[in-house]
Design a protein around this motif. Structure first.
Motif, PDB file in Angstrom:
ATOM      1  N   LEU A  11       0.812  -1.217   0.000  1.00 35.86           N
ATOM      2  CA  LEU A  11       0.000   0.000   0.000  1.00 35.86           C
ATOM      3  C   LEU A  11       0.849   1.273   0.000  1.00 35.86           C
ATOM      4  O   LEU A  11       0.330   2.362  -0.220  1.00 35.86           O
ATOM      5  CB  LEU A  11      -0.940   0.012   1.210  1.00 35.86           C
ATOM      6  CG  LEU A  11      -2.082  -1.019   1.186  1.00 35.86           C
ATOM      7  CD1 LEU A  11      -2.827  -1.019   2.518  1.00 35.86           C
ATOM      8  CD2 LEU A  11      -3.040  -0.748   0.045  1.00 35.86           C
ATOM      9  N   LEU A  12       2.140   1.133   0.233  1.00 38.64           N
ATOM     10  CA  LEU A  12       3.018   2.310   0.260  1.00 38.64           C
ATOM     11  C   LEU A  12       3.632   2.613  -1.101  1.00 38.64           C
ATOM     12  O   LEU A  12       4.343   3.613  -1.247  1.00 38.64           O
ATOM     13  CB  LEU A  12       4.158   2.097   1.277  1.00 38.64           C
ATOM     14  CG  LEU A  12       3.784   1.720   2.709  1.00 38.64           C
ATOM     15  CD1 LEU A  12       5.048   1.653   3.560  1.00 38.64           C
ATOM     16  CD2 LEU A  12       2.788   2.687   3.303  1.00 38.64           C
ATOM     17  N   GLU A  13       3.357   1.782  -2.097  1.00 37.35           N
ATOM     18  CA  GLU A  13       4.039   1.899  -3.385  1.00 37.35           C
ATOM     19  C   GLU A  13       3.856   3.259  -4.043  1.00 37.35           C
ATOM     20  O   GLU A  13       4.740   3.744  -4.747  1.00 37.35           O
ATOM     21  CB  GLU A  13       3.560   0.799  -4.343  1.00 37.35           C
ATOM     22  CG  GLU A  13       4.154  -0.572  -4.045  1.00 37.35           C
ATOM     23  CD  GLU A  13       5.672  -0.570  -4.072  1.00 37.35           C
ATOM     24  OE1 GLU A  13       6.253   0.051  -4.985  1.00 37.35           O
ATOM     25  OE2 GLU A  13       6.284  -1.159  -3.171  1.00 37.35           O
ATOM     26  N   SER A  14       2.732   3.906  -3.853  1.00 35.07           N
ATOM     27  CA  SER A  14       2.471   5.178  -4.543  1.00 35.07           C
ATOM     28  C   SER A  14       3.066   6.387  -3.830  1.00 35.07           C
ATOM     29  O   SER A  14       2.948   7.514  -4.316  1.00 35.07           O
ATOM     30  CB  SER A  14       0.961   5.377  -4.726  1.00 35.07           C
ATOM     31  OG  SER A  14       0.286   5.376  -3.472  1.00 35.07           O
ATOM     32  N   ILE A  15       3.721   6.169  -2.687  1.00 34.60           N
ATOM     33  CA  ILE A  15       4.369   7.298  -2.013  1.00 34.60           C
ATOM     34  C   ILE A  15       5.569   7.743  -2.849  1.00 34.60           C
ATOM     35  O   ILE A  15       6.413   6.925  -3.204  1.00 34.60           O
ATOM     36  CB  ILE A  15       4.845   6.898  -0.598  1.00 34.60           C
ATOM     37  CG1 ILE A  15       3.661   6.489   0.278  1.00 34.60           C
ATOM     38  CG2 ILE A  15       5.604   8.057   0.056  1.00 34.60           C
ATOM     39  CD1 ILE A  15       4.066   6.041   1.682  1.00 34.60           C
ATOM     40  N   PRO A  16       5.671   9.014  -3.180  1.00 38.48           N
ATOM     41  CA  PRO A  16       6.818   9.502  -3.975  1.00 38.48           C
ATOM     42  C   PRO A  16       8.143   9.222  -3.273  1.00 38.48           C
ATOM     43  O   PRO A  16       8.217   9.204  -2.042  1.00 38.48           O
ATOM     44  CB  PRO A  16       6.549  11.011  -4.082  1.00 38.48           C
ATOM     45  CG  PRO A  16       5.069  11.148  -3.873  1.00 38.48           C
ATOM     46  CD  PRO A  16       4.704  10.086  -2.881  1.00 38.48           C
TER      47      PRO A  16
END
Length: 251
Positions: A158-163
Protein backbone atom coordinates in the motif's frame (compact mmCIF):
# COMPACT_ATOMS: atom_id res chain seq x y z
CA UNK A 1 -32.34 -64.48 17.89
CA UNK A 2 -28.79 -65.48 17.07
CA UNK A 3 -28.93 -63.37 13.93
CA UNK A 4 -30.09 -60.36 15.93
CA UNK A 5 -27.34 -60.90 18.49
CA UNK A 6 -24.70 -61.18 15.77
CA UNK A 7 -26.02 -58.03 14.09
CA UNK A 8 -25.89 -56.09 17.36
CA UNK A 9 -22.36 -57.31 18.06
CA UNK A 10 -21.32 -56.36 14.53
CA UNK A 11 -22.69 -52.83 14.99
CA UNK A 12 -20.96 -52.53 18.37
CA UNK A 13 -17.63 -53.59 16.85
CA UNK A 14 -18.01 -51.24 13.89
CA UNK A 15 -18.98 -48.40 16.21
CA UNK A 16 -15.91 -49.05 18.36
CA UNK A 17 -13.66 -49.03 15.31
CA UNK A 18 -15.15 -45.75 14.08
CA UNK A 19 -14.86 -44.09 17.48
CA UNK A 20 -11.30 -45.34 17.87
CA UNK A 21 -10.41 -44.16 14.39
CA UNK A 22 -11.95 -40.74 14.98
CA UNK A 23 -10.10 -40.39 18.29
CA UNK A 24 -6.81 -41.31 16.65
CA UNK A 25 -7.47 -38.87 13.80
CA UNK A 26 -8.29 -36.11 16.30
CA UNK A 27 -5.16 -36.85 18.36
CA UNK A 28 -3.05 -36.83 15.22
CA UNK A 29 -4.49 -33.49 14.08
CA UNK A 30 -3.98 -31.90 17.51
CA UNK A 31 -0.30 -32.89 17.58
CA UNK A 32 0.27 -31.91 13.96
CA UNK A 33 2.24 -28.68 13.49
CA UNK A 34 1.69 -26.01 10.86
CA UNK A 35 5.15 -26.47 9.33
CA UNK A 36 7.46 -29.18 10.72
CA UNK A 37 10.41 -28.21 8.50
CA UNK A 38 10.75 -24.52 9.31
CA UNK A 39 13.16 -22.92 11.73
CA UNK A 40 11.52 -19.52 11.31
CA UNK A 41 9.95 -17.70 14.23
CA UNK A 42 6.97 -15.35 14.33
CA UNK A 43 6.43 -12.46 16.72
CA UNK A 44 2.84 -12.95 17.90
CA UNK A 45 0.91 -10.50 20.07
CA UNK A 46 -2.04 -11.26 22.33
CA UNK A 47 -3.78 -7.95 22.89
CA UNK A 48 -5.46 -7.25 26.26
CA UNK A 49 -9.07 -8.44 26.20
CA UNK A 50 -8.68 -10.82 23.23
CA UNK A 51 -10.97 -13.86 23.36
CA UNK A 52 -9.75 -17.41 22.75
CA UNK A 53 -11.59 -17.36 19.43
CA UNK A 54 -9.81 -14.16 18.38
CA UNK A 55 -6.45 -15.58 19.43
CA UNK A 56 -7.10 -18.79 17.47
CA UNK A 57 -8.04 -16.83 14.35
CA UNK A 58 -4.93 -14.65 14.66
CA UNK A 59 -2.72 -17.72 15.12
CA UNK A 60 -4.13 -19.23 11.94
CA UNK A 61 -3.57 -16.00 9.98
CA UNK A 62 0.02 -15.92 11.23
CA UNK A 63 0.55 -19.47 9.93
CA UNK A 64 1.12 -20.86 13.43
CA UNK A 65 -1.80 -23.31 13.61
CA UNK A 66 -3.94 -25.13 11.05
CA UNK A 67 -7.26 -25.62 12.86
CA UNK A 68 -8.61 -22.73 15.00
CA UNK A 69 -11.54 -24.86 16.17
CA UNK A 70 -9.23 -27.57 17.53
CA UNK A 71 -7.13 -24.90 19.22
CA UNK A 72 -10.23 -23.57 21.00
CA UNK A 73 -11.25 -27.12 22.02
CA UNK A 74 -7.77 -27.83 23.35
CA UNK A 75 -7.72 -24.59 25.35
CA UNK A 76 -11.11 -25.52 26.82
CA UNK A 77 -9.95 -29.06 27.62
CA UNK A 78 -6.92 -27.67 29.46
CA UNK A 79 -9.08 -25.09 31.30
CA UNK A 80 -6.71 -22.43 29.97
CA UNK A 81 -9.29 -19.98 28.62
CA UNK A 82 -8.67 -17.36 31.30
CA UNK A 83 -4.95 -18.12 31.63
CA UNK A 84 -3.70 -16.92 28.23
CA UNK A 85 -1.78 -13.74 28.96
CA UNK A 86 -1.54 -10.57 26.94
CA UNK A 87 1.88 -9.81 25.51
CA UNK A 88 4.19 -10.41 22.59
CA UNK A 89 5.65 -13.89 22.15
CA UNK A 90 8.15 -15.54 19.85
CA UNK A 91 6.40 -18.59 18.35
CA UNK A 92 7.17 -20.97 15.51
CA UNK A 93 5.04 -22.91 12.97
CA UNK A 94 6.98 -25.98 14.14
CA UNK A 95 5.35 -25.80 17.59
CA UNK A 96 2.36 -27.96 18.47
CA UNK A 97 -0.83 -26.35 19.68
CA UNK A 98 -0.14 -27.60 23.21
CA UNK A 99 3.30 -25.97 23.12
CA UNK A 100 1.76 -22.70 21.90
CA UNK A 101 -0.88 -22.76 24.65
CA UNK A 102 1.80 -23.44 27.27
CA UNK A 103 3.81 -20.47 25.97
CA UNK A 104 0.80 -18.14 25.99
CA UNK A 105 0.08 -19.11 29.60
CA UNK A 106 3.48 -17.76 30.63
CA UNK A 107 4.07 -14.02 30.79
CA UNK A 108 6.48 -12.81 28.08
CA UNK A 109 10.09 -12.79 29.20
CA UNK A 110 10.64 -9.24 27.95
CA UNK A 111 9.12 -5.97 29.05
CA UNK A 112 6.56 -4.24 26.86
CA UNK A 113 5.41 -0.68 26.47
CA UNK A 114 2.09 0.65 25.22
CA UNK A 115 1.52 3.84 23.29
CA UNK A 116 -1.42 5.54 21.58
CA UNK A 117 -1.46 7.52 18.36
CA UNK A 118 -4.34 10.00 18.39
CA UNK A 119 -6.18 10.87 15.13
CA UNK A 120 -4.71 13.96 13.50
CA UNK A 121 -1.26 13.64 15.09
CA UNK A 122 1.58 14.90 12.92
CA UNK A 123 4.81 12.96 12.56
CA UNK A 124 6.57 15.20 15.07
CA UNK A 125 3.82 14.60 17.63
CA UNK A 126 4.04 10.82 17.15
CA UNK A 127 7.79 11.07 17.68
CA UNK A 128 7.15 12.86 20.98
CA UNK A 129 4.92 9.96 22.06
CA UNK A 130 7.74 7.53 21.28
CA UNK A 131 10.11 9.54 23.44
CA UNK A 132 7.56 9.76 26.26
CA UNK A 133 7.25 5.94 26.53
CA UNK A 134 11.00 5.44 26.25
CA UNK A 135 11.20 3.86 22.79
CA UNK A 136 13.64 6.58 21.69
CA UNK A 137 15.87 8.93 23.64
CA UNK A 138 15.31 11.79 21.22
CA UNK A 139 12.16 12.31 19.05
CA UNK A 140 14.48 13.12 16.14
CA UNK A 141 15.54 9.45 16.07
CA UNK A 142 12.00 8.45 15.15
CA UNK A 143 11.52 11.34 12.72
CA UNK A 144 14.66 10.46 10.76
CA UNK A 145 13.52 6.88 10.14
CA UNK A 146 9.85 7.74 9.46
CA UNK A 147 10.80 10.53 7.04
CA UNK A 148 11.69 8.04 4.31
CA UNK A 149 9.01 5.51 3.33
CA UNK A 150 11.20 3.69 0.79
CA UNK A 151 12.72 1.05 3.14
CA UNK A 152 9.22 -0.01 4.20
CA UNK A 153 7.73 -0.44 0.73
CA UNK A 154 9.05 -3.97 0.30
CA UNK A 155 6.80 -5.32 3.06
CA UNK A 156 3.83 -3.00 2.48
CA UNK A 157 2.33 -2.85 -1.01
CA UNK A 158 0.00 0.00 0.00
CA UNK A 159 3.02 2.31 0.26
CA UNK A 160 4.04 1.90 -3.39
CA UNK A 161 2.47 5.18 -4.54
CA UNK A 162 4.37 7.30 -2.01
CA UNK A 163 6.82 9.50 -3.98
CA UNK A 164 10.50 8.71 -3.52
CA UNK A 165 12.05 10.53 -0.59
CA UNK A 166 8.72 11.22 1.09
CA UNK A 167 7.94 10.04 4.60
CA UNK A 168 5.14 8.22 6.38
CA UNK A 169 3.11 11.28 7.39
CA UNK A 170 -0.53 10.15 7.32
CA UNK A 171 0.34 6.42 7.33
CA UNK A 172 0.91 6.04 11.09
CA UNK A 173 -2.62 4.84 11.80
CA UNK A 174 -4.21 6.12 15.04
CA UNK A 175 -4.62 3.27 17.51
CA UNK A 176 -3.12 1.79 20.67
CA UNK A 177 -0.12 -0.50 20.20
CA UNK A 178 2.06 -2.73 22.39
CA UNK A 179 5.69 -3.41 21.48
CA UNK A 180 8.83 -4.69 23.17
CA UNK A 181 10.47 -2.05 25.31
CA UNK A 182 13.73 -2.63 23.43
CA UNK A 183 12.17 -2.57 19.94
CA UNK A 184 14.01 -0.59 17.29
CA UNK A 185 12.36 2.35 15.54
CA UNK A 186 12.08 0.22 12.39
CA UNK A 187 10.30 -2.54 14.33
CA UNK A 188 7.89 -0.03 15.91
CA UNK A 189 7.01 1.44 12.51
CA UNK A 190 6.56 -2.04 11.03
CA UNK A 191 4.08 -2.83 13.82
CA UNK A 192 2.14 0.39 13.21
CA UNK A 193 2.00 -0.20 9.45
CA UNK A 194 1.03 -3.88 9.73
CA UNK A 195 -1.47 -3.77 12.59
CA UNK A 196 -2.68 -0.24 11.88
CA UNK A 197 -2.57 1.04 8.32
CA UNK A 198 -2.52 -2.25 6.36
CA UNK A 199 -5.15 -3.92 8.53
CA UNK A 200 -7.53 -0.96 8.48
CA UNK A 201 -7.20 0.39 4.94
CA UNK A 202 -8.89 -2.68 3.44
CA UNK A 203 -11.88 -2.29 5.76
CA UNK A 204 -12.69 1.30 4.85
CA UNK A 205 -16.17 1.63 3.41
CA UNK A 206 -15.67 4.70 1.25
CA UNK A 207 -17.56 6.05 -1.72
CA UNK A 208 -15.76 4.96 -4.88
CA UNK A 209 -14.21 7.92 -6.69
CA UNK A 210 -14.29 7.43 -10.46
CA UNK A 211 -11.39 9.73 -11.26
CA UNK A 212 -8.47 11.30 -9.49
CA UNK A 213 -6.82 14.61 -10.39
CA UNK A 214 -5.05 12.99 -13.39
CA UNK A 215 -8.18 11.34 -14.79
CA UNK A 216 -7.32 7.93 -13.32
CA UNK A 217 -8.57 6.28 -10.12
CA UNK A 218 -6.80 7.91 -7.16
CA UNK A 219 -3.75 6.18 -5.73
CA UNK A 220 -3.50 5.17 -2.10
CA UNK A 221 -1.18 8.12 -1.53
CA UNK A 222 -3.69 10.56 -3.05
CA UNK A 223 -6.42 9.14 -0.81
CA UNK A 224 -4.21 9.39 2.28
CA UNK A 225 -3.21 12.94 1.36
CA UNK A 226 -6.85 13.93 0.93
CA UNK A 227 -7.74 12.28 4.25
CA UNK A 228 -4.99 14.28 5.97
CA UNK A 229 -6.25 17.54 4.45
CA UNK A 230 -9.84 16.82 5.45
CA UNK A 231 -8.70 15.85 8.97
CA UNK A 232 -7.08 19.27 9.34
CA UNK A 233 -9.83 21.33 7.74
CA UNK A 234 -12.99 19.74 9.17
CA UNK A 235 -14.46 21.22 12.32
CA UNK A 236 -16.00 17.88 13.31
CA UNK A 237 -16.48 14.30 12.10
CA UNK A 238 -19.84 15.11 10.50
CA UNK A 239 -18.25 17.74 8.28
CA UNK A 240 -15.54 15.44 6.92
CA UNK A 241 -17.64 13.65 4.28
CA UNK A 242 -18.97 16.96 2.93
CA UNK A 243 -15.50 18.50 2.69
CA UNK A 244 -14.09 15.39 1.06
CA UNK A 245 -16.80 15.50 -1.61
CA UNK A 246 -16.10 19.19 -2.33
CA UNK A 247 -12.31 18.72 -2.54
CA UNK A 248 -12.51 15.71 -4.87
CA UNK A 249 -14.90 17.58 -7.14
CA UNK A 250 -12.53 20.54 -7.27
CA UNK A 251 -9.67 18.26 -8.28
Amino acid sequence: MNRLFRAIMFLVIIGGVLVGGASELLRSEITRVADPDTEATVEFTVEPGMTVSEIATSLERAGLIRQPLLFRLLVSRQNAGDKLQAGTYTLSPSMTMSQIIATLRTAPSFEEVQFTIIPGMRLEEVAEVMADVGLVDDPQEFIEVASDATPFKENHALLESIPEGQGLEGYLFPDTYRVRANATVEEVIERILTDGFDANFATFETEIIAEGPDGNPPTVHQIVTMASIVQREAANDQEMAHLSHIFWNRL
